[in-house]
Design an enzyme around this catalytic site. Structure first.
Site, PDB file in Angstrom:
ATOM      1  N   TYR A   1      21.088   7.731 -20.011  1.00  0.00           N
ATOM      2  CA  TYR A   1      20.612   6.905 -18.918  1.00  0.00           C
ATOM      3  C   TYR A   1      21.774   6.142 -18.279  1.00  0.00           C
ATOM      4  O   TYR A   1      22.631   5.600 -18.978  1.00  0.00           O
ATOM      5  CB  TYR A   1      19.555   5.937 -19.450  1.00  0.00           C
TER       6      TYR A   1
ATOM      7  N   ASP B   1      17.382   6.403 -28.813  1.00  0.00           N
ATOM      8  CA  ASP B   1      16.547   5.974 -27.697  1.00  0.00           C
ATOM      9  C   ASP B   1      15.378   6.944 -27.613  1.00  0.00           C
ATOM     10  O   ASP B   1      15.549   8.110 -27.260  1.00  0.00           O
ATOM     11  CB  ASP B   1      17.369   5.968 -26.405  1.00  0.00           C
TER      12      ASP B   1
ATOM     13  N   ARG C   1      10.673 -19.055 -27.633  1.00  0.00           N
ATOM     14  CA  ARG C   1      11.803 -18.124 -27.696  1.00  0.00           C
ATOM     15  C   ARG C   1      11.927 -17.569 -29.104  1.00  0.00           C
ATOM     16  O   ARG C   1      12.230 -16.391 -29.301  1.00  0.00           O
ATOM     17  CB  ARG C   1      13.108 -18.818 -27.278  1.00  0.00           C
TER      18      ARG C   1
ATOM     19  N   LYS D   1       8.331   2.054 -19.735  1.00  0.00           N
ATOM     20  CA  LYS D   1       7.993   3.438 -19.430  1.00  0.00           C
ATOM     21  C   LYS D   1       6.671   3.831 -20.082  1.00  0.00           C
ATOM     22  O   LYS D   1       5.638   3.280 -19.775  1.00  0.00           O
ATOM     23  CB  LYS D   1       9.157   4.334 -19.850  1.00  0.00           C
TER      24      LYS D   1
END
Length: 381
Positions: free
Chosen positions: A104, A176, A51, A201
């Site tokens: 978005y 973004d 982690r 994406k």
């Protein structure tokens, strides 16, 4: 790997030196949760628990930083996980954020339904206008949030101008960059403080991995983000990191093809009698075409358009498409089509961000463009 190398070279080599043990030219998938220590507190290579750090994820994070021209890159389990970590790093109860009027749907949901519950306020501005952003800023504003190009209306924000507005007010500018990718646009070089990606994406590019990223221009902020990444724990796994790295290697050549195909699709749409409006920053009539041309290498593979006949006609176009796959997401090698009002942006219905009911969004893939044009022609009827 020197930052002086070209983008295409960095995409393939940054963070990805040959394995010192075997000479493998691709970073191994370190599918491991913990690491043997050389005595108590003696971390070998700085790794103790995956982690907190994993060599495959480190390779991706170094690559992301190089591509965006940042000092620290961080990889997450999803784009929204990256956004959540960023917001909880930068904000406290009582703070305020300016968000775009075209964003978005998942980002809007995060602000409206999650972040607002712990005392952070937000308001909407047309980020294509620096004056509108300036008017929306309050004394307690800590973040100005921008998408450019935006999702789904392909709006453009002048990053340098809005960075100046945000910084004059003591706020951070977050951009973004998912729709453009770092190949087409590098917001940090234009004054942004942090870049956000859904690496699902264009970065991954093959519709086979979900991920997110943050890239910081400032080392101190990068350390704060890394602390919160570890404390909150929504990190990219080693196999997801490896898949994303594999996708990034071909990002430049894919984006060239996405853009070339999208330009041909736009030519078809603007002349089609059943299309009433086309949204694409490469069009000279786009209100901020010149800004897009100034800050982008090219205009990308995303196209949105409105159809005559209203909502049901738009839904039918989506349903009739065959080569354009009906589905959410974007940026993969295959072409996708969707109805934002009922799919990706259903969460903004009734808000200031509500999208037109007759809107169709297309993610133009890298198939034969003639086949794509034939499919759109039959879908439009």
């Amino acid at each position: 790997m020197s930052d002086q190398h070209s983008f295409e070279t960095l995409a393939i080599h940054a963070g990805q030196e040959a394995d010192p043990l075997t000479g493998a030219v691709v970073p191994p998938i370190y599918q491991v949760s913990t690491y043997k220590q050389d005595g108590v507190g003696g971390l070998r290579g700085g790794y103790e628990y995956s982690r907190s750090g994993n060599p495959t994820r480190t390779a991706l994070e170094e690559n992301l930083a190089a591509l965006e021209g940042g000092v620290r890159g961080l990889a997450f389990a999803s784009g929204l996980a990256a956004e959540d970590t960023l917001l909880r790093t930068l904000l406290a109860p009582g703070d305020h954020v300016v968000i775009p009027n075209d964003a978005y749907g998942g980002t809007f949901r995060l602000f409206a339904k999650v972040v607002s519950r712990w005392g952070v306020e937000w308001s909407v501005a047309d980020t294509s206008s620096p004056d509108a952003v300036r008017a929306a800023i309050r004394p307690e504003t800590k973040v100005v949030w921008v998408e450019t190009p935006s999702n789904p209306l392909l709006g453009i924000t002048d990053i340098a101008a809005v960075a100046g507005v945000a910084h004059a007010a003591g706020a951070k500018l977050v951009v973004d960059n998912t729709f453009a990718s770092p190949y087409l646009q590098q917001p940090l070089a234009l004054g942004a403080d942090v870049v956000v990606h859904s690496t699902t994406k264009y970065m991954g590019g093959h519709s086979d991995v979900v991920g997110g990223a943050l890239i910081s221009a400032d080392a101190g902020l990068g350390e704060e983000l890394a602390y919160h990444q570890n404390a909150m724990g929504s990190v990219a796994g080693p196999f997801d990191s490896w898949l994303t790295l594999r996708g990034i290697k071909t990002l430049a050549v894919r984006m060239d093809r996405h853009t070339a195909n999208a330009e041909r699709v736009v030519e078809l749409l603007v002349s089609h009698p059943k299309v009433t409006q086309v949204y694409y920053p490469g069009l000279p009539e786009h209100p901020l075409h010149e800004v897009a041309a100034k800050q982008m290498r090219a205009f990308g593979g995303m196209v949105s358009f409105r159809v005559a006949g209203g909502e049901e006609a738009a839904v039918e176009v989506c349903n009739r498409a065959k080569l354009f796959t009906l589905g959410e997401s974007l940026g993969g090698v295959e072409s996708l089509i969707e109805h934002p009002g009922r799919m990706t942006h259903a969460s903004v219905a009734g808000s200031q961000l509500e999208v037109p009911a007759d809107l169709v969004r297309a993610s133009v893939g890298i198939e034969s463009v003639d086949d794509l044009l034939a499919d759109l022609t039959q879908a439009l009827g």
